[in-house]
Design a protein around this motif. Structure first.
Motif, PDB file in Angstrom:
ATOM      1  N   ASN A  12     -12.567 -55.873 -74.783  1.00 28.45           N
ATOM      2  CA  ASN A  12     -11.452 -55.937 -73.832  1.00 28.45           C
ATOM      3  C   ASN A  12     -11.921 -56.507 -72.487  1.00 28.45           C
ATOM      4  O   ASN A  12     -12.157 -55.755 -71.533  1.00 28.45           O
ATOM      5  CB  ASN A  12     -10.865 -54.539 -73.642  1.00 28.45           C
ATOM      6  N   PRO A  13     -12.050 -57.830 -72.367  1.00 32.43           N
ATOM      7  CA  PRO A  13     -12.476 -58.429 -71.092  1.00 32.43           C
ATOM      8  C   PRO A  13     -11.597 -58.059 -69.894  1.00 32.43           C
ATOM      9  O   PRO A  13     -12.132 -57.907 -68.786  1.00 32.43           O
ATOM     10  CB  PRO A  13     -12.440 -59.931 -71.391  1.00 32.43           C
ATOM     11  N   PRO A  14     -10.271 -57.885 -70.041  1.00 35.54           N
ATOM     12  CA  PRO A  14      -9.506 -57.425 -68.868  1.00 35.54           C
ATOM     13  C   PRO A  14      -9.976 -56.082 -68.324  1.00 35.54           C
ATOM     14  O   PRO A  14      -9.976 -55.856 -67.105  1.00 35.54           O
ATOM     15  CB  PRO A  14      -8.062 -57.341 -69.403  1.00 35.54           C
ATOM     16  N   PHE A  15     -10.386 -55.151 -69.209  1.00 33.57           N
ATOM     17  CA  PHE A  15     -10.975 -53.889 -68.749  1.00 33.57           C
ATOM     18  C   PHE A  15     -12.241 -54.158 -67.936  1.00 33.57           C
ATOM     19  O   PHE A  15     -12.499 -53.505 -66.910  1.00 33.57           O
ATOM     20  CB  PHE A  15     -11.341 -53.012 -69.950  1.00 33.57           C
ATOM     21  N   VAL A  16     -13.050 -55.110 -68.393  1.00 32.02           N
ATOM     22  CA  VAL A  16     -14.299 -55.434 -67.707  1.00 32.02           C
ATOM     23  C   VAL A  16     -14.008 -55.941 -66.299  1.00 32.02           C
ATOM     24  O   VAL A  16     -14.644 -55.531 -65.323  1.00 32.02           O
ATOM     25  CB  VAL A  16     -15.102 -56.475 -68.511  1.00 32.02           C
ATOM     26  N   LEU A  17     -13.029 -56.826 -66.173  1.00 28.67           N
ATOM     27  CA  LEU A  17     -12.664 -57.355 -64.864  1.00 28.67           C
ATOM     28  C   LEU A  17     -12.083 -56.267 -63.961  1.00 28.67           C
ATOM     29  O   LEU A  17     -12.377 -56.213 -62.758  1.00 28.67           O
ATOM     30  CB  LEU A  17     -11.666 -58.502 -65.020  1.00 28.67           C
ATOM     31  N   LEU A  18     -11.251 -55.402 -64.524  1.00 27.54           N
ATOM     32  CA  LEU A  18     -10.705 -54.287 -63.744  1.00 27.54           C
ATOM     33  C   LEU A  18     -11.827 -53.387 -63.248  1.00 27.54           C
ATOM     34  O   LEU A  18     -11.863 -52.996 -62.065  1.00 27.54           O
ATOM     35  CB  LEU A  18      -9.735 -53.477 -64.608  1.00 27.54           C
ATOM     36  N   GLY A  19     -12.756 -53.064 -64.142  1.00 24.62           N
ATOM     37  CA  GLY A  19     -13.874 -52.213 -63.745  1.00 24.62           C
ATOM     38  C   GLY A  19     -14.731 -52.847 -62.678  1.00 24.62           C
ATOM     39  O   GLY A  19     -15.140 -52.183 -61.713  1.00 24.62           O
ATOM     40  N   ALA A  20     -15.011 -54.149 -62.820  1.00 22.84           N
ATOM     41  CA  ALA A  20     -15.815 -54.839 -61.812  1.00 22.84           C
ATOM     42  C   ALA A  20     -15.111 -54.849 -60.465  1.00 22.84           C
ATOM     43  O   ALA A  20     -15.741 -54.677 -59.411  1.00 22.84           O
ATOM     44  CB  ALA A  20     -16.103 -56.263 -62.274  1.00 22.84           C
ATOM     45  N   GLY A  21     -13.784 -55.029 -60.485  1.00 26.23           N
ATOM     46  CA  GLY A  21     -13.034 -55.003 -59.232  1.00 26.23           C
ATOM     47  C   GLY A  21     -13.090 -53.655 -58.547  1.00 26.23           C
ATOM     48  O   GLY A  21     -13.272 -53.552 -57.324  1.00 26.23           O
ATOM     49  N   LEU A  22     -12.941 -52.584 -59.327  1.00 23.39           N
ATOM     50  CA  LEU A  22     -13.037 -51.239 -58.757  1.00 23.39           C
ATOM     51  C   LEU A  22     -14.445 -50.958 -58.244  1.00 23.39           C
ATOM     52  O   LEU A  22     -14.628 -50.320 -57.188  1.00 23.39           O
ATOM     53  CB  LEU A  22     -12.635 -50.203 -59.805  1.00 23.39           C
ATOM     54  N   LEU A  23     -15.446 -51.411 -58.981  1.00 23.41           N
ATOM     55  CA  LEU A  23     -16.827 -51.239 -58.522  1.00 23.41           C
ATOM     56  C   LEU A  23     -17.049 -51.953 -57.195  1.00 23.41           C
ATOM     57  O   LEU A  23     -17.637 -51.383 -56.261  1.00 23.41           O
ATOM     58  CB  LEU A  23     -17.800 -51.768 -59.578  1.00 23.41           C
ATOM     59  N   TRP A  24     -16.612 -53.196 -57.104  1.00 21.49           N
ATOM     60  CA  TRP A  24     -16.804 -53.971 -55.873  1.00 21.49           C
ATOM     61  C   TRP A  24     -16.089 -53.296 -54.709  1.00 21.49           C
ATOM     62  O   TRP A  24     -16.631 -53.174 -53.606  1.00 21.49           O
ATOM     63  CB  TRP A  24     -16.277 -55.389 -56.079  1.00 21.49           C
ATOM     64  N   PHE A  25     -14.871 -52.840 -54.939  1.00 26.45           N
ATOM     65  CA  PHE A  25     -14.117 -52.140 -53.897  1.00 26.45           C
ATOM     66  C   PHE A  25     -14.882 -50.902 -53.427  1.00 26.45           C
ATOM     67  O   PHE A  25     -15.056 -50.675 -52.218  1.00 26.45           O
ATOM     68  CB  PHE A  25     -12.742 -51.749 -54.455  1.00 26.45           C
TER      69      PHE A  25
END
Length: 419
Positions: A213-226
């Motif tokens: 699920n690449p969208p999950f990966v992008l969501l997680g990376a965004g939350l991590l960066w935030f």
């Protein structure tokens, strides 16, 4: 009490806590569809377990006070349960519990990071036992080495050995503003140890396991960066110019790393991927963590470019050397943490080699980095081996193929219904 700094510190702590659910999404998207609940549960399990242990005794080990700092491992018994920290001393910039809260979130995310190395094949109960023991004998003491900034006792300042001990021995202390050693090298070394203990997944080979699920990966990376803005800026413990510099560098380095990772992917594989973009950003965030307050923004961009490119290449080491680090904790966190920590030996404002002509800063950075690496790896390997030999750490091959979510948790992440 400075209410502005108190509010700043508590908000930063909340941002850092959000990183662990963000990590759950990041890791959850990278694993097989039959393992996503198991993967995310290891992060949420870390929140529950380490949150309790930190209040009970973790803080007391990590910040033991002057009399405990002469020894490499000690406990401030008065801080057990935090009852001695309920009152704010006269003239303090913020309540002691605000600092306790901020540091608790560091302990939680560090433990959760390790879980990515054992995705698709670990028992949840064994993971929780490992997390409790590793946090107690590895993370809490290492946090004291790095984050215990010292207390005055007459003419002498006591503190963690990587800062004040190095200062006494070499004239300069280790620079690790937000945890390149205590968080990323520490977790990355433990991840390597567990990957070796649990062995390879069924069918392990290059290209055999792809993110579900690449969208999950992008969501997680965004939350991590935030959340990482709280991680780095909050480590200043004050809303000032240093926090602002850390914030800007936390934007610049991962942005550059993202671009560098995509460029490497394009050259190697012909296509830049969304997972590569997310992984590159995280690699840059890891590398800038120790360095965010000690680099100009220009050097932060250079660090990001180096980290993004090197980590993009480093994730293939597991195929070369034959260890199954499922979600590249070693290639991103261990390698990225080493890059960021050692980079300061060359480019740290004032004391780096290019500014001072003196290699001492590089020497102390290397001593701290490899001391934490060895300490964490050895103890994690011993703990993991003992758990594997007793209660069992890895699920059976049959259970792995059937799906860890169903076998361990009795749940499925996705229900396909037919009408």
């Amino acid at each position: 009490m400075d209410q502005g700094n108190t509010a700043f510190l508590l908000i930063m702590a909340a941002l850092v806590l959000l990183m662990t659910p963000g990590l759950a999404f990041f890791y959850g998207g990278l694993v097989k569809a039959k393992s996503v609940i198991s993967m995310m549960m290891m992060s949420f399990g870390a929140i529950g377990l380490i949150g309790v242990l930190w209040v009970l005794y973790g803080y007391a080990i990590a910040f033991p006070g002057a009399e405990g700092l002469v020894a490499p491992w000690s406990i401030d018994w008065s801080a057990i349960g935090l009852t001695s920290l309920l009152e704010t001393p006269e003239g303090a910039a913020y309540p002691p519990l605000a600092f306790v809260a901020f540091q608790a979130t560091f302990a939680i995310i560090t433990v959760a990071l390790i879980s990515g190395a054992i995705a698709d094949r670990a028992k949840f109960g064994a993971w929780m036992v490992f997390a409790a023991i590793w946090a107690t004998i590895v993370y809490f003491p290492v946090a004291s080495w790095v984050f215990n900034f010292g207390v005055e006792d007459g003419s002498f300042t006591y503190g963690g050995w990587t800062t004040f001990g190095m200062q006494e021995a070499f004239g300069v202390g280790v620079i690790d503003f937000a945890g390149g050693t205590a968080v990323h090298i520490n977790a990355g070394a433990a991840a390597l140890a567990l990957a070796l203990v649990l062995g390879k997944r069924v069918g392990f080979s290059k290209g055999a396991h792809v993110p579900h699920n690449p969208p999950f990966v992008l969501l997680g990376a965004g939350l991590l960066w935030f959340g990482w803005f709280g991680f780095n800026s909050g480590s200043e413990l004050a809303a000032d110019g240093t926090a602002a510099l850390a914030w800007v560098n936390t934007l610049a380095a991962p942005a550059a790393a993202l671009l560098a990772w995509l460029l490497v992917e394009k050259i190697k594989d012909g296509k830049p991927t969304s997972v590569g973009a997310a992984s590159g950003a995280v690699a840059g965030l890891v590398a800038i963590t120790p360095a965010c307050a000690s680099l100009t923004p220009g050097w932060a961009i250079v660090l990001g470019l180096v980290a993004g490119a090197v980590c993009a290449l480093a994730i293939d080491l597991k195929f070369k050397f034959g260890f199954d680090d499922s979600l590249d904790v070693v290639g991103i966190h261990l390698v990225g943490g080493l890059i960021g920590t050692l980079y300061l030996g060359f480019f740290a404002n004032g004391t780096g080699l290019i500014y001072s002509g003196d290699p001492t800063q590089l020497l102390v950075q290397a001593i701290a980095a490899f001391s934490v690496l060895i300490y964490s790896f050895v103890l994690a390997f011993i703990i993991g081996t003992l758990i594997q030999k007793t209660m069992g750490f890895r699920v059976t091959n049959e259970d792995e193929i059937a799906g860890v979510d169903t076998v361990v948790h009795g749940e499925d992440a996705y229900k396909l219904e037919t009408v």
